[in-house]
Design an enzyme around this catalytic site. Structure first.
Site, PDB file in Angstrom:
ATOM      1  NE  ARG A 266      46.080 -32.171   5.793  1.00  0.00           N
ATOM      2  CZ  ARG A 266      47.116 -32.367   4.999  1.00  0.00           C
ATOM      3  NH1 ARG A 266      48.127 -33.126   5.432  1.00  0.00           N
ATOM      4  NH2 ARG A 266      47.156 -31.833   3.788  1.00  0.00           N
ATOM      5  CE  LYS A 291      42.838 -34.090   3.739  1.00  0.00           C
ATOM      6  NZ  LYS A 291      42.606 -32.851   2.969  1.00  0.00           N
ATOM      7  CG  HIS A 362      42.423 -27.431   9.838  1.00  0.00           C
ATOM      8  ND1 HIS A 362      43.115 -28.618   9.715  1.00  0.00           N
ATOM      9  CD2 HIS A 362      42.405 -26.894   8.584  1.00  0.00           C
ATOM     10  CE1 HIS A 362      43.475 -28.788   8.455  1.00  0.00           C
ATOM     11  NE2 HIS A 362      43.060 -27.768   7.762  1.00  0.00           N
ATOM     12  NE  ARG A 365      46.804 -28.002   7.346  1.00  0.00           N
ATOM     13  CZ  ARG A 365      47.813 -28.656   6.778  1.00  0.00           C
ATOM     14  NH1 ARG A 365      48.818 -29.067   7.514  1.00  0.00           N
ATOM     15  NH2 ARG A 365      47.818 -28.892   5.471  1.00  0.00           N
ATOM     16  CG  HIS A 388      48.533 -27.802   0.842  1.00  0.00           C
ATOM     17  ND1 HIS A 388      48.350 -26.445   1.018  1.00  0.00           N
ATOM     18  CD2 HIS A 388      47.771 -28.413   1.799  1.00  0.00           C
ATOM     19  CE1 HIS A 388      47.526 -26.245   2.032  1.00  0.00           C
ATOM     20  NE2 HIS A 388      47.157 -27.417   2.523  1.00  0.00           N
ATOM     21  CE1 TYR A 397      46.220 -20.920   5.616  1.00  0.00           C
ATOM     22  CE2 TYR A 397      46.941 -22.347   3.843  1.00  0.00           C
ATOM     23  CZ  TYR A 397      46.334 -22.174   5.070  1.00  0.00           C
ATOM     24  OH  TYR A 397      45.853 -23.261   5.743  1.00  0.00           O
TER      25      TYR A 397
END
Length: 417
Positions: A266, A291, A362, A365, A388, A397
């Site tokens: 990120r 995060k 992004h 990514r 994740h 994806y």
């Protein structure tokens, strides 16, 4: 120092006769220590002199300068058409920070800037402490939750004291719907998420009934409805080719782009990398999530490691900053914000002749994740690389693995149209 910066006698006489003349040499010396170029130091000295003369004209002193007075000063200096402050208004915050640090001038007045005298403020502060120390959330995530909590308290209580009995289901529902209506579809669920977190905090610490959380309306969003915007291999090569490897900026930008597209980082993760996070002997890099407080280690591919080494040895300014990526102009502050990394990515996409509409850092990514899925890498491994926590986040994806989708797709019941 002042004498070496200004050669004209009239300019020197004016600066040395101003209300802040005694502080100007220390301001110039401090800026020189931070490796600012002479022309920039001259601008800051003029800003300090202009501020001192304005304060003297209005019968004010630095000791009583607070945010209200600074706002008056900035407004009186005027603005340009694009909203940028004129030279006299820019740099005031930096000058005052230097004066406070070196002389303590104006420190008490600025630190006692007016704060809203409501019960909502300490409540929001306690909520922030909970998010940081109990939930372990990073500033970016906390700021979103705090913003919605503050807006909710203002909408329900205004300037009245906080009363948990007035946090009613109807007030919660009206607030979330009102906030969601202002946002685009991809962002409209944010107020609902923030309110659920805030209400759980109130349940834990302020006796709010548990069932009240159910009053937060569900914002309808179709999961996996959109496709991640990714780049082709040719687009990635063209973007990398726009980095001038002979310049410090080009070396830095190339290393950033390679981290984005090879390690699927990120933008915020790239900015948070420190020099100590790179293990050159083992060929690994420690990644800090923007995060939460979670960390993960990823191997450094050869091209990424070489780009990082080239930047550190021949492109990174000689500076004590712990962060890896720095700006190329004094005071060489770190590039820690995701918006700056995204701007770098967009600039090189634009230089490569690629339309940047809907693209950002992004997109690199997404490109890395799409490549892994199409090469048959398991979703658990992809999720570990991406950081994740839930596999459901990585499932999007699967829609980009066209070969696998062709093999599992059922024939159309009606045959060919």
């Amino acid at each position: 120092m002042i004498e070496s910066l200004f050669k004209q006698r009239s300019t020197l006489d004016r600066l040395q006769s101003g209300p802040l003349a005694q502080y100007l040499p220390s301001v110039a010396d401090a800026l020189h220590q931070e490796q600012y170029p002479p022309e920039t130091i001259r601008r800051y000295v003029r800003v300090a002199d202009g501020l001192g003369r304005w304060l003297s004209k209005h019968g004010l002193t630095l000791a009583e300068t607070d945010e209200t007075i600074l706002t008056r000063y900035r407004s009186r200096t005027g603005r340009r058409k694009k909203g940028q402050l004129r030279a006299a208004g820019r740099g005031v915050a930096k000058v005052l920070a230097l004066l406070r640090r070196q002389h303590g001038v104006g420190e008490s007045a600025l630190e006692s800037a007016p704060v809203a005298d409501t019960e909502g403020d300490p409540l929001v502060a306690a909520f922030n402490a909970h998010l940081q120390h109990v939930a372990g959330l990073m500033p970016g995530t906390r700021s979103q939750y705090l913003r919605h909590a503050t807006l909710f308290l203002k909408a329900v209580f205004s300037t009245a004291r906080f009363d948990v009995t007035k946090v009613t289901p109807q007030a919660i529902t009206d607030f979330v719907r009102g906030q969601a209506a202002k946002l685009k579809p991809s962002s409209c669920a944010a107020p609902a998420t923030s309110m659920r977190v805030f209400l759980r905090f109130l349940i834990t610490y302020h006796g709010l009934p548990v069932g009240v959380v159910g009053a937060v309306p569900t914002i309808r969003q179709w999961k996996l409805a959109s496709l991640p915007r990714h780049l082709s291999a040719e687009d990635v090569d063209r973007a990398l080719a726009t980095c001038d490897e002979q310049s410090p900026v080009g070396r830095r930008d190339r290393a950033i782009l390679l981290l984005l597209v090879r390690l699927a980082l990120r933008a915020g993760e790239v900015g948070r990398i420190r020099l100590s996070d790179v293990d050159w002997r083992e060929g690994e890099v420690r990644i800090h999530s923007p995060k939460s407080a979670r960390e993960r280690k990823l191997p450094l591919p050869c091209d990424v490691g070489q780009a990082l080494a080239e930047y550190v040895q021949n492109g990174r300014p000689r500076n004590a900053q712990p962060f890896l990526f720095l700006r190329t102009r004094a005071p060489f502050s770190p590039i820690t914000g995701p918006s700056t990394v995204s701007c770098i990515a967009k600039r090189h996409l634009k230089l490569a002749g690629i339309s940047i509409r809907g693209l950002s850092a992004h997109s690199f990514r997404h490109t890395a994740a799409t490549r892994m899925v199409r090469r048959g890498v398991g979703f658990k491994q992809v999720a570990d690389v991406l950081g994740h926590r839930l596999l459901e986040t990585t499932n999007i994806y699967a829609k980009l693995d066209e070969d696998s989708l062709h093999r599992v797709a059922l024939p159309w019941p009606g045959g060919q149209a």
